[in-house]
Write an enzyme that holds these catalytic residues in place. Sequence first.
Site, PDB file in Angstrom:
ATOM      1  N   LYS A 135       0.799  -1.195   0.002  1.00  0.00           N
ATOM      2  CA  LYS A 135       0.046  -0.226  -0.135  1.00  0.00           C
ATOM      3  C   LYS A 135       1.010   1.334   0.088  1.00  0.00           C
ATOM      4  O   LYS A 135       1.948   1.262   0.635  1.00  0.00           O
ATOM      5  CB  LYS A 135      -0.923   0.035   0.970  1.00  0.00           C
ATOM      6  CG  LYS A 135      -1.816   1.273   1.329  1.00  0.00           C
ATOM      7  CD  LYS A 135      -2.785   1.388   2.490  1.00  0.00           C
ATOM      8  CE  LYS A 135      -3.324   2.697   2.736  1.00  0.00           C
ATOM      9  NZ  LYS A 135      -4.292   3.012   3.801  1.00  0.00           N
ATOM     10  N   GLU A 185      -9.794  12.573  11.684  1.00  0.00           N
ATOM     11  CA  GLU A 185      -9.341  11.608  12.274  1.00  0.00           C
ATOM     12  C   GLU A 185      -8.372  11.774  13.509  1.00  0.00           C
ATOM     13  O   GLU A 185      -7.397  12.322  13.391  1.00  0.00           O
ATOM     14  CB  GLU A 185      -8.123  10.699  10.927  1.00  0.00           C
ATOM     15  CG  GLU A 185      -7.720   9.824  11.628  1.00  0.00           C
ATOM     16  CD  GLU A 185      -6.910   8.836  10.438  1.00  0.00           C
ATOM     17  OE1 GLU A 185      -6.505   7.834  10.534  1.00  0.00           O
ATOM     18  OE2 GLU A 185      -6.967   9.408   9.134  1.00  0.00           O
TER      19      GLU A 185
END
Length: 381
Positions: A135, A185
């Site tokens: 990723k 977040e």
Amino acid sequence: MGAATGLLDAFRAGDRFLATPTRTLLAHGVLAEVPHGPEPLACRVSATLADARAARHPAPVVMGAVPFDQTAPAALVVPETVRTRPALASDPLVALPADAPRSRAWTVRPHPAPDVYAEGVAKAVDRMWQGEFSKVVLARTLDITGPDELDLPAMLRRLARRDPHGYTFALPTHAGRTLLGASPELLVSRHGDRLVSNPLAGSIPRSDDLAEDVRRAVTLLESAKDLHEHAVVVDAVHQTMAPYCSALDVPARPSLIRTATMWHLSTTVTGTLAHPEVSALEVASSLHPTPAVCGTPTALAREVIRETEPFDRGFFTGMVGWGDADGNGEWVVTIRCAEADSRTLRLYAGAGVVAASVPADETAETGAKFRTFLHAVGADL
């Protein structure tokens, strides 16, 4: 009534403002700057707060921003004064609409261009299929320039009132520059012996049509690609927090949270701190950067970011927050943000790229994330 929104309305350029789900902070002046140096950041912050307390500051607090590259200088200070009020979301007046942006002719310059960004995503996907890494988070920017000086207080009010349950901030970084944003977040918070982290990974743009919006939320919650991406991030957070905790709770499946523009997969990880001398910032520094903003494995993902992104991230995907001399604090991932400099805003947005990623979809996702700030200034892509 009006206590938190009173601080929001009192903000002026040069102040430090931070609103979280637990409190609203407005700070003035600089009592001390956290120095740059070879020691770990948490140690330098702890020493600066201890000096402030020794100088008879009754309750010193550090506020500011830490860059994506933790070896670069942070922008952290102990303010002269800090006013604290309850959370914005608890203030009924936050529901009142902010003033609409003034009509102005914005010049919008993407960097890189959307097609070039998509090419970078495609190359990263090819390398993942070859087994190099699993990723990487790739970002792009928009430079938006107006005909006159930016109205930072008005932008902040629009950001805060649009998403009062999130983390809204306006923090000076360099001379004449301010970092503004509305992040969803939480990297980590510490209150007493309780640690909380709320990693987000896996996203889909929202729709103005209610039925389509619900369909997209369900699609995200059932997406194998996004669930895998989310699980990688949660596992990294779990492994990093475990040594600091005597107990740790990690839900088996994610839930959904929403902002004004995006749906996100979300997991709230809670722990009991094993050692009271460990500060929120020490844990945050260990967690940063999570795979949600960098990739896996971290070192190789950093290299891919440097090779692919034609700009320095600076404070984007770093962390912003506050901490006190007892180690309590809240540190937030610096996303949905922009840096303001006189008449220009540089907006940042990134997307998590995995082997199943489609370049056009990731490009569209970054475009949707830009909308948080575009709405605040009255501009469009």
